[in-house]
Design a protein around this motif. Structure first.
Motif, PDB file in Angstrom:
ATOM      1  N   PHE A  18       0.835  -1.198   0.000  1.00 59.74           N
ATOM      2  CA  PHE A  18       0.000   0.000   0.000  1.00 59.74           C
ATOM      3  C   PHE A  18       0.871   1.250   0.000  1.00 59.74           C
ATOM      4  O   PHE A  18       0.563   2.236  -0.656  1.00 59.74           O
ATOM      5  N   ALA A  19       1.959   1.217   0.750  1.00 61.09           N
ATOM      6  CA  ALA A  19       2.838   2.382   0.853  1.00 61.09           C
ATOM      7  C   ALA A  19       3.424   2.734  -0.506  1.00 61.09           C
ATOM      8  O   ALA A  19       3.601   3.908  -0.823  1.00 61.09           O
ATOM      9  N   MET A  20       3.731   1.729  -1.317  1.00 62.95           N
ATOM     10  CA  MET A  20       4.295   1.988  -2.634  1.00 62.95           C
ATOM     11  C   MET A  20       3.216   2.404  -3.632  1.00 62.95           C
ATOM     12  O   MET A  20       3.508   3.030  -4.628  1.00 62.95           O
ATOM     13  N   HIS A  21       1.984   2.037  -3.366  1.00 57.52           N
ATOM     14  CA  HIS A  21       0.873   2.348  -4.263  1.00 57.52           C
ATOM     15  C   HIS A  21       0.502   3.826  -4.197  1.00 57.52           C
ATOM     16  O   HIS A  21       0.136   4.423  -5.207  1.00 57.52           O
ATOM     17  N   CYS A  22       0.613   4.430  -3.026  1.00 58.09           N
ATOM     18  CA  CYS A  22       0.200   5.828  -2.826  1.00 58.09           C
ATOM     19  C   CYS A  22       0.956   6.798  -3.736  1.00 58.09           C
ATOM     20  O   CYS A  22       0.311   7.591  -4.429  1.00 58.09           O
ATOM     21  N   PRO A  23       2.284   6.764  -3.762  1.00 57.37           N
ATOM     22  CA  PRO A  23       3.002   7.708  -4.630  1.00 57.37           C
ATOM     23  C   PRO A  23       2.662   7.526  -6.106  1.00 57.37           C
ATOM     24  O   PRO A  23       2.605   8.509  -6.854  1.00 57.37           O
ATOM     25  N   ALA A  24       2.414   6.305  -6.522  1.00 62.43           N
ATOM     26  CA  ALA A  24       2.047   6.058  -7.917  1.00 62.43           C
ATOM     27  C   ALA A  24       0.698   6.701  -8.223  1.00 62.43           C
ATOM     28  O   ALA A  24       0.526   7.320  -9.285  1.00 62.43           O
ATOM     29  N   ASP A  25      -0.252   6.563  -7.311  1.00 60.90           N
ATOM     30  CA  ASP A  25      -1.561   7.190  -7.508  1.00 60.90           C
ATOM     31  C   ASP A  25      -1.442   8.711  -7.522  1.00 60.90           C
ATOM     32  O   ASP A  25      -2.059   9.381  -8.350  1.00 60.90           O
ATOM     33  N   MET A  26      -0.642   9.259  -6.617  1.00 54.68           N
ATOM     34  CA  MET A  26      -0.461  10.709  -6.571  1.00 54.68           C
ATOM     35  C   MET A  26       0.172  11.210  -7.873  1.00 54.68           C
ATOM     36  O   MET A  26      -0.235  12.255  -8.401  1.00 54.68           O
ATOM     37  N   GLN A  55      -2.191  12.471   0.362  1.00 53.67           N
ATOM     38  CA  GLN A  55      -0.770  12.622   0.675  1.00 53.67           C
ATOM     39  C   GLN A  55      -0.564  12.713   2.180  1.00 53.67           C
ATOM     40  O   GLN A  55       0.362  12.108   2.718  1.00 53.67           O
ATOM     41  N   ALA A  56      -1.421  13.448   2.872  1.00 56.11           N
ATOM     42  CA  ALA A  56      -1.301  13.573   4.327  1.00 56.11           C
ATOM     43  C   ALA A  56      -1.484  12.218   5.006  1.00 56.11           C
ATOM     44  O   ALA A  56      -0.747  11.874   5.939  1.00 56.11           O
ATOM     45  N   LEU A  57      -2.445  11.435   4.532  1.00 54.22           N
ATOM     46  CA  LEU A  57      -2.659  10.099   5.097  1.00 54.22           C
ATOM     47  C   LEU A  57      -1.452   9.203   4.826  1.00 54.22           C
ATOM     48  O   LEU A  57      -1.033   8.436   5.693  1.00 54.22           O
ATOM     49  N   HIS A  58      -0.895   9.300   3.633  1.00 52.67           N
ATOM     50  CA  HIS A  58       0.293   8.510   3.283  1.00 52.67           C
ATOM     51  C   HIS A  58       1.447   8.856   4.220  1.00 52.67           C
ATOM     52  O   HIS A  58       2.113   7.964   4.755  1.00 52.67           O
ATOM     53  N   GLU A  59       1.668  10.139   4.411  1.00 52.23           N
ATOM     54  CA  GLU A  59       2.772  10.575   5.270  1.00 52.23           C
ATOM     55  C   GLU A  59       2.536  10.198   6.728  1.00 52.23           C
ATOM     56  O   GLU A  59       3.497  10.033   7.477  1.00 52.23           O
ATOM     57  N   ALA A  60       1.272  10.032   7.120  1.00 48.10           N
ATOM     58  CA  ALA A  60       0.942   9.622   8.487  1.00 48.10           C
ATOM     59  C   ALA A  60       1.010   8.104   8.653  1.00 48.10           C
ATOM     60  O   ALA A  60       0.794   7.591   9.753  1.00 48.10           O
ATOM     61  N   GLY A  61       1.288   7.389   7.557  1.00 49.40           N
ATOM     62  CA  GLY A  61       1.396   5.937   7.640  1.00 49.40           C
ATOM     63  C   GLY A  61       0.070   5.213   7.490  1.00 49.40           C
ATOM     64  O   GLY A  61      -0.012   4.013   7.694  1.00 49.40           O
ATOM     65  N   LYS A  62      -0.973   5.927   7.117  1.00 48.55           N
ATOM     66  CA  LYS A  62      -2.302   5.328   6.946  1.00 48.55           C
ATOM     67  C   LYS A  62      -2.503   5.034   5.461  1.00 48.55           C
ATOM     68  O   LYS A  62      -3.295   5.677   4.772  1.00 48.55           O
ATOM     69  N   HIS A  63      -1.795   4.032   4.981  1.00 51.67           N
ATOM     70  CA  HIS A  63      -1.715   3.775   3.549  1.00 51.67           C
ATOM     71  C   HIS A  63      -3.003   3.250   2.948  1.00 51.67           C
ATOM     72  O   HIS A  63      -3.363   3.654   1.843  1.00 51.67           O
ATOM     73  N   SER A  64      -3.717   2.385   3.642  1.00 52.24           N
ATOM     74  CA  SER A  64      -4.957   1.873   3.059  1.00 52.24           C
ATOM     75  C   SER A  64      -5.983   2.996   2.930  1.00 52.24           C
ATOM     76  O   SER A  64      -6.711   3.073   1.935  1.00 52.24           O
ATOM     77  N   GLU A  65      -6.030   3.900   3.914  1.00 50.36           N
ATOM     78  CA  GLU A  65      -6.934   5.044   3.829  1.00 50.36           C
ATOM     79  C   GLU A  65      -6.492   5.988   2.718  1.00 50.36           C
ATOM     80  O   GLU A  65      -7.326   6.556   2.003  1.00 50.36           O
ATOM     81  N   GLU A  68      -7.565   4.674  -0.630  1.00 52.49           N
ATOM     82  CA  GLU A  68      -9.006   4.860  -0.812  1.00 52.49           C
ATOM     83  C   GLU A  68      -9.319   6.307  -1.233  1.00 52.49           C
ATOM     84  O   GLU A  68     -10.069   6.542  -2.183  1.00 52.49           O
ATOM     85  N   VAL A  69      -8.738   7.279  -0.542  1.00 51.26           N
ATOM     86  CA  VAL A  69      -8.987   8.693  -0.845  1.00 51.26           C
ATOM     87  C   VAL A  69      -8.445   9.051  -2.222  1.00 51.26           C
ATOM     88  O   VAL A  69      -9.112   9.745  -3.007  1.00 51.26           O
ATOM     89  N   LEU A  70      -7.259   8.573  -2.535  1.00 46.69           N
ATOM     90  CA  LEU A  70      -6.687   8.845  -3.851  1.00 46.69           C
ATOM     91  C   LEU A  70      -7.513   8.178  -4.960  1.00 46.69           C
ATOM     92  O   LEU A  70      -7.633   8.716  -6.053  1.00 46.69           O
ATOM     93  N   GLY A  71      -8.095   7.036  -4.653  1.00 50.01           N
ATOM     94  CA  GLY A  71      -8.988   6.375  -5.607  1.00 50.01           C
ATOM     95  C   GLY A  71     -10.224   7.211  -5.894  1.00 50.01           C
ATOM     96  O   GLY A  71     -10.720   7.251  -7.028  1.00 50.01           O
TER      97      GLY A  71
END
Length: 80
Positions: A18-26, A55-65, A68-71
């Motif tokens: 999930f952590a690697m997925h966030c930057p790709a979505d952003m 991005q804020a959730l990603h930086e807070a370590g809440k990767h699944s959330e 979802e938000v980026l989706g």
């Protein structure tokens, strides 16, 4: 006990995914905002807000959330 161990192992393994997925979505959202932004200013503001929240959730370590938000942001861009 065995199921609990398997569940915990799966959770530990999936967190970095999930952590690697966030930057790709952003990056995908940023590219679409740059190349083909929504024509509706309300939708544009919603996408930007969701992108910042993700991005804020990603930086807070809440990767699944974050995923979802980026989706949600990506879905708004696809509707446009």
């Amino acid at each position: 006990m065995r199921r609990l161990t398997l569940f915990l192992a799966a959770a530990v393994i999936s967190t970095p995914l999930f952590a690697m997925h966030c930057p790709a979505d952003m990056a995908k959202i940023d590219a679409q905002l740059e190349n083909n932004p929504p024509s509706d200013p309300v939708v544009l503001e919603q996408v930007r807000s969701l992108r910042e929240e993700g991005q804020a959730l990603h930086e807070a370590g809440k990767h699944s959330e974050s995923v979802e938000v980026l989706g949600q942001a990506r879905a708004l861009l696809l509707e446009e």
